[in-house]
Structure formats: C-alpha cells, structure tokens
Design a protein around this motif. Structure first.
Motif, PDB file in Angstrom:
ATOM      1  N   THR A   1      -0.054  -8.020  -7.533  1.00 14.79           N
ATOM      2  CA  THR A   1      -1.541  -7.736  -7.684  1.00 14.79           C
ATOM      3  C   THR A   1      -2.140  -7.014  -6.580  1.00 14.79           C
ATOM      4  O   THR A   1      -2.830  -6.280  -6.732  1.00 14.79           O
ATOM      5  CB  THR A   1      -2.082  -9.317  -7.419  1.00 14.79           C
ATOM      6  OG1 THR A   1      -1.621 -10.165  -8.561  1.00 14.79           O
ATOM      7  CG2 THR A   1      -3.514  -9.093  -7.720  1.00 14.79           C
ATOM      8  N   ALA A   2      -1.465  -6.953  -5.527  1.00 16.56           N
ATOM      9  CA  ALA A   2      -1.659  -6.201  -4.267  1.00 16.56           C
ATOM     10  C   ALA A   2      -1.347  -4.716  -4.605  1.00 16.56           C
ATOM     11  O   ALA A   2      -2.304  -3.810  -4.162  1.00 16.56           O
ATOM     12  CB  ALA A   2      -1.074  -6.578  -2.970  1.00 16.56           C
TER      13      ALA A   2
ATOM     14  N   TRP B   1       1.003  -1.248   0.097  1.00 17.15           N
ATOM     15  CA  TRP B   1       0.058   0.148   0.090  1.00 17.15           C
ATOM     16  C   TRP B   1       0.845   1.216   0.102  1.00 17.15           C
ATOM     17  O   TRP B   1       0.562   2.267  -0.545  1.00 17.15           O
ATOM     18  CB  TRP B   1      -0.832   0.073   1.230  1.00 17.15           C
ATOM     19  CG  TRP B   1      -0.372   0.087   2.401  1.00 17.15           C
ATOM     20  CD1 TRP B   1       0.245  -1.038   3.360  1.00 17.15           C
ATOM     21  CD2 TRP B   1      -0.099   1.295   3.220  1.00 17.15           C
ATOM     22  NE1 TRP B   1       0.741  -0.591   4.464  1.00 17.15           N
ATOM     23  CE2 TRP B   1       0.618   1.028   4.555  1.00 17.15           C
ATOM     24  CE3 TRP B   1      -0.233   2.590   2.953  1.00 17.15           C
ATOM     25  CZ2 TRP B   1       1.220   1.845   5.421  1.00 17.15           C
ATOM     26  CZ3 TRP B   1       0.379   3.463   4.091  1.00 17.15           C
ATOM     27  CH2 TRP B   1       0.722   2.932   5.071  1.00 17.15           C
TER      28      TRP B   1
ATOM     29  N   PHE C   1      -4.171  -3.416  -6.925  1.00 17.14           N
ATOM     30  CA  PHE C   1      -5.483  -3.421  -6.259  1.00 17.14           C
ATOM     31  C   PHE C   1      -5.403  -1.947  -5.319  1.00 17.14           C
ATOM     32  O   PHE C   1      -6.167  -1.328  -5.305  1.00 17.14           O
ATOM     33  CB  PHE C   1      -5.814  -4.605  -5.211  1.00 17.14           C
ATOM     34  CG  PHE C   1      -6.904  -4.420  -4.376  1.00 17.14           C
ATOM     35  CD1 PHE C   1      -8.261  -4.776  -4.721  1.00 17.14           C
ATOM     36  CD2 PHE C   1      -6.727  -4.024  -2.958  1.00 17.14           C
ATOM     37  CE1 PHE C   1      -9.208  -4.448  -4.135  1.00 17.14           C
ATOM     38  CE2 PHE C   1      -7.881  -3.771  -2.091  1.00 17.14           C
ATOM     39  CZ  PHE C   1      -9.050  -4.171  -2.832  1.00 17.14           C
ATOM     40  N   TYR C   2      -4.334  -1.834  -4.418  1.00 20.24           N
ATOM     41  CA  TYR C   2      -4.168  -0.718  -3.594  1.00 20.24           C
ATOM     42  C   TYR C   2      -4.196   0.654  -4.485  1.00 20.24           C
ATOM     43  O   TYR C   2      -4.698   1.701  -4.169  1.00 20.24           O
ATOM     44  CB  TYR C   2      -2.862  -0.760  -2.948  1.00 20.24           C
ATOM     45  CG  TYR C   2      -3.421  -1.681  -1.470  1.00 20.24           C
ATOM     46  CD1 TYR C   2      -4.101  -1.590  -0.618  1.00 20.24           C
ATOM     47  CD2 TYR C   2      -2.254  -2.727  -1.555  1.00 20.24           C
ATOM     48  CE1 TYR C   2      -4.462  -2.199   0.275  1.00 20.24           C
ATOM     49  CE2 TYR C   2      -2.588  -3.763  -0.329  1.00 20.24           C
ATOM     50  CZ  TYR C   2      -3.566  -3.412   0.666  1.00 20.24           C
ATOM     51  OH  TYR C   2      -3.976  -4.212   1.545  1.00 20.24           O
TER      52      TYR C   2
ATOM     53  N   LEU D   1      -4.393  -6.897 -14.249  1.00 22.51           N
ATOM     54  CA  LEU D   1      -4.535  -7.831 -13.308  1.00 22.51           C
ATOM     55  C   LEU D   1      -4.743  -9.179 -14.194  1.00 22.51           C
ATOM     56  O   LEU D   1      -4.232 -10.249 -13.909  1.00 22.51           O
ATOM     57  CB  LEU D   1      -5.816  -7.675 -12.359  1.00 22.51           C
ATOM     58  CG  LEU D   1      -5.544  -6.577 -11.261  1.00 22.51           C
ATOM     59  CD1 LEU D   1      -6.646  -6.361 -10.466  1.00 22.51           C
ATOM     60  CD2 LEU D   1      -4.507  -7.147 -10.362  1.00 22.51           C
TER      61      LEU D   1
ATOM     62  N   VAL E   1      -5.847   1.043  -7.436  1.00 18.59           N
ATOM     63  CA  VAL E   1      -7.054   1.437  -7.978  1.00 18.59           C
ATOM     64  C   VAL E   1      -7.983   2.066  -6.757  1.00 18.59           C
ATOM     65  O   VAL E   1      -8.562   2.826  -6.903  1.00 18.59           O
ATOM     66  CB  VAL E   1      -7.542   0.183  -8.690  1.00 18.59           C
ATOM     67  CG1 VAL E   1      -8.998   0.385  -9.068  1.00 18.59           C
ATOM     68  CG2 VAL E   1      -6.779  -0.236  -9.825  1.00 18.59           C
ATOM     69  N   PHE E   2      -7.657   1.120  -5.626  1.00 21.82           N
ATOM     70  CA  PHE E   2      -8.529   1.727  -4.419  1.00 21.82           C
ATOM     71  C   PHE E   2      -7.997   3.155  -4.039  1.00 21.82           C
ATOM     72  O   PHE E   2      -8.844   3.747  -3.676  1.00 21.82           O
ATOM     73  CB  PHE E   2      -8.189   0.726  -3.273  1.00 21.82           C
ATOM     74  CG  PHE E   2      -8.756   1.156  -1.997  1.00 21.82           C
ATOM     75  CD1 PHE E   2      -9.986   0.840  -1.831  1.00 21.82           C
ATOM     76  CD2 PHE E   2      -8.022   1.701  -0.943  1.00 21.82           C
ATOM     77  CE1 PHE E   2     -10.729   1.078  -0.655  1.00 21.82           C
ATOM     78  CE2 PHE E   2      -8.802   1.893   0.125  1.00 21.82           C
ATOM     79  CZ  PHE E   2     -10.002   1.574   0.442  1.00 21.82           C
TER      80      PHE E   2
ATOM     81  N   CYS F   1      -8.929   2.142 -13.318  1.00 26.22           N
ATOM     82  CA  CYS F   1      -9.861   1.086 -12.960  1.00 26.22           C
ATOM     83  C   CYS F   1      -9.601   0.094 -14.118  1.00 26.22           C
ATOM     84  O   CYS F   1      -9.484  -1.371 -14.169  1.00 26.22           O
ATOM     85  CB  CYS F   1     -11.071   1.143 -12.334  1.00 26.22           C
ATOM     86  SG  CYS F   1     -12.053  -0.417 -11.824  1.00 26.22           S
TER      87      CYS F   1
ATOM     88  N   ILE G   1      -7.481  -3.431 -14.368  1.00 19.06           N
ATOM     89  CA  ILE G   1      -8.315  -4.863 -14.545  1.00 19.06           C
ATOM     90  C   ILE G   1      -7.308  -5.535 -15.855  1.00 19.06           C
ATOM     91  O   ILE G   1      -7.291  -7.107 -15.580  1.00 19.06           O
ATOM     92  CB  ILE G   1      -9.745  -4.649 -15.203  1.00 19.06           C
ATOM     93  CG1 ILE G   1     -10.431  -4.156 -13.733  1.00 19.06           C
ATOM     94  CG2 ILE G   1     -10.466  -6.031 -15.632  1.00 19.06           C
ATOM     95  CD1 ILE G   1     -11.739  -3.914 -14.123  1.00 19.06           C
TER      96      ILE G   1
END
Length: 264
Positions: free
Chosen positions: A191-192, A96, A195-196, A247, A198-199, A240, A244
């Motif tokens: 991958t994490a 993160w 995800f972070y 990912l 995009v979050f 996003c 995707i």
C-alpha cells in the motif's frame, strides 16, 4: 506485402474486426472469471490473480500497440515480473525507493514502445483496433488510444504489488497476529509503494507545470514544454485512477486475510 494487402482487401468487413473483438472478449471473460472466483480479492490467491491479470492485460496492450512492438511488449512484461521479484527480496530498501525505481522503469518503456511527449506522436490508428471506421464509438476509440499511449504506465501500476515483501514475510512470520500474512495478503508495504508511486507522478506533474510556467516565453514552449505538461497530467490521472483500484483490491484482500486468520 502487396499479397497480404490483397488478401485483406478480399475479406468481408466483419472479418477485419472479428479477431480483435474475440481477444477483447477473452480478456473480459478472464477478468470476470477471476473476480467471480475471488482471485483478485481473496488474500490466499492474490499473487495468482495478479499474475493472471498481468497476462490478460499484456495481451490487450500488445494487440493495441501493434505487431511492430511485440518484442518491446514482451520485454516490458518480463521487466515487470523480474523487477517485482528482485524488489520483493530487497528488505533493506524503503518503499519510496521501490516506487521511484518502478516509475523509472515505467518511463523507460514509455519511450521504448515508440512514444514521445509531443502531439504528432499520438497513434490515432489504435482507435480502430477491433472497431469499424465509421462507428461513432468515441469513448471506446479514446480508451484504445489512451491504452496505446500509456501502456507501460498501466502495466507497471497493475504489477506494483509484486514489489512488496509478501512472500518473504509469509515464510518468516508464524505469529497468530500475522494471520493475514500467512493467508498470502499483500503487506502494508504494498500500500505504501502504491501511494509513493502515485505521489511521484503528481510531483512530476507539478514539476512540468512549474517548467511550463517559468519557460512560457521560450521559443519551443508549445513544441516541448506544453505537450510535456499535458502528458504528465494525463499520466498522473491515469496512474491515480488505476492506483485507487489497486488499493481497493489490496484492502479487500487484507480484510479477507484477517477473516481467514480468525477462522484458523
């Protein structure tokens, strides 16, 4: 300068767009070749394919940004590669933290490429790069304007897997259960990080929405806060969508890495 304009005026109509279209074709051909040769989904060649995609994407973005921002575009590419290598060797930093640092660099180059979070700063002339002025190619023109506005976001989200610890783990791991690492697959940390990342952009979108709601009576709401909300929404959705795709490629490379490990 007037001599250059005179030379441009003397050219035929098709000569004004032949070189941008040739560049578009070369970028598309390079991406199709790398996909066919499994440079984007093969675990053993994921890093090579990622660098090749970054180079092709940088060429496209530089052409869309214009000749006045060549140095900023070069600095952006150097920053992606340098920051990716630096963060990949920071084993004590969480995913993160890497995602937030990556987002900060992306936001910096959004302004370094001459953009602002307001509507008058949108460069609509980018819609005519490689296109004739009287064509009805609205989707292509909109895509070019979007690439011009969010060039840094697109380039940074594509280069996001560089911040993972793939190379360190690949050298340090020799266990049979980690065969996918030996095949060069991007680790679970990548991958994490995606995800972070995009979050984080969606958190910024929520913050911009809250600010626009709270300050809806402000004098500059339509000058500052409403355009900032629009930019945050467009940036979050673009990140996003590209995230995707990244990912999916990472998962495809992981599956290929497990297959490679099972064969060995």
């Amino acid at each position: 300068q007037w001599q250059a304009l005179a030379i441009l005026d003397s050219l035929y109509r098709w000569q004004h767009v032949v070189f941008p279209r040739l560049a578009f074709g070369l970028v598309l051909a390079a991406l199709l070749y790398m996909w066919r040769e499994r440079y984007l989904t093969s675990a053993a060649r994921m890093t090579v394919g990622l660098y090749a995609v970054l180079a092709a994407l940088w060429l496209l973005l530089t052409m869309v940004l214009g000749d006045g921002l060549v140095f900023a575009s070069c600095a952006m590419l150097v920053e992606v590669v340098a920051a990716g290598h630096l963060l990949s060797f920071c084993s004590s930093v969480g995913p993160w933290v890497k995602a937030v640092a990556w987002a900060a660099l992306s936001g910096h180059f959004f302004f370094a490429t001459g953009h602002q979070c307001d509507l008058p700063s949108i460069r609509f002339d980018a819609a005519f790069v490689g296109l004739d002025g009287d064509q009805q190619a609205f989707l292509a023109a909109g895509a070019l304007v979007t690439l011009n506005m969010f060039a840094s976001q697109v380039l940074f989200v594509v280069g996001l897997p560089l911040a993972s610890r793939t190379r360190v783990d690949q050298r340090a791991t020799n266990e049979p259960r980690s065969a996918e690492l030996r095949c060069g697959v991007v680790t679970k940390e990548a991958t994490a990080i995606v995800f972070y990342y995009v979050f984080y952009h969606h958190v910024m979108l929520i913050a911009a929405a809250i600010a626009a709601t709270v300050l809806r009576r402000h004098l500059m709401v339509w000058k500052i806060f409403a355009p900032r909300l629009l930019y945050a929404a467009a940036s979050a959705e673009l990140v996003c969508t590209v995230g995707i795709v990244i990912l999916c490629l990472l998962l495809a490379g992981a599956c290929d890495g497990r297959d490679c490990g099972s064969k060995h």
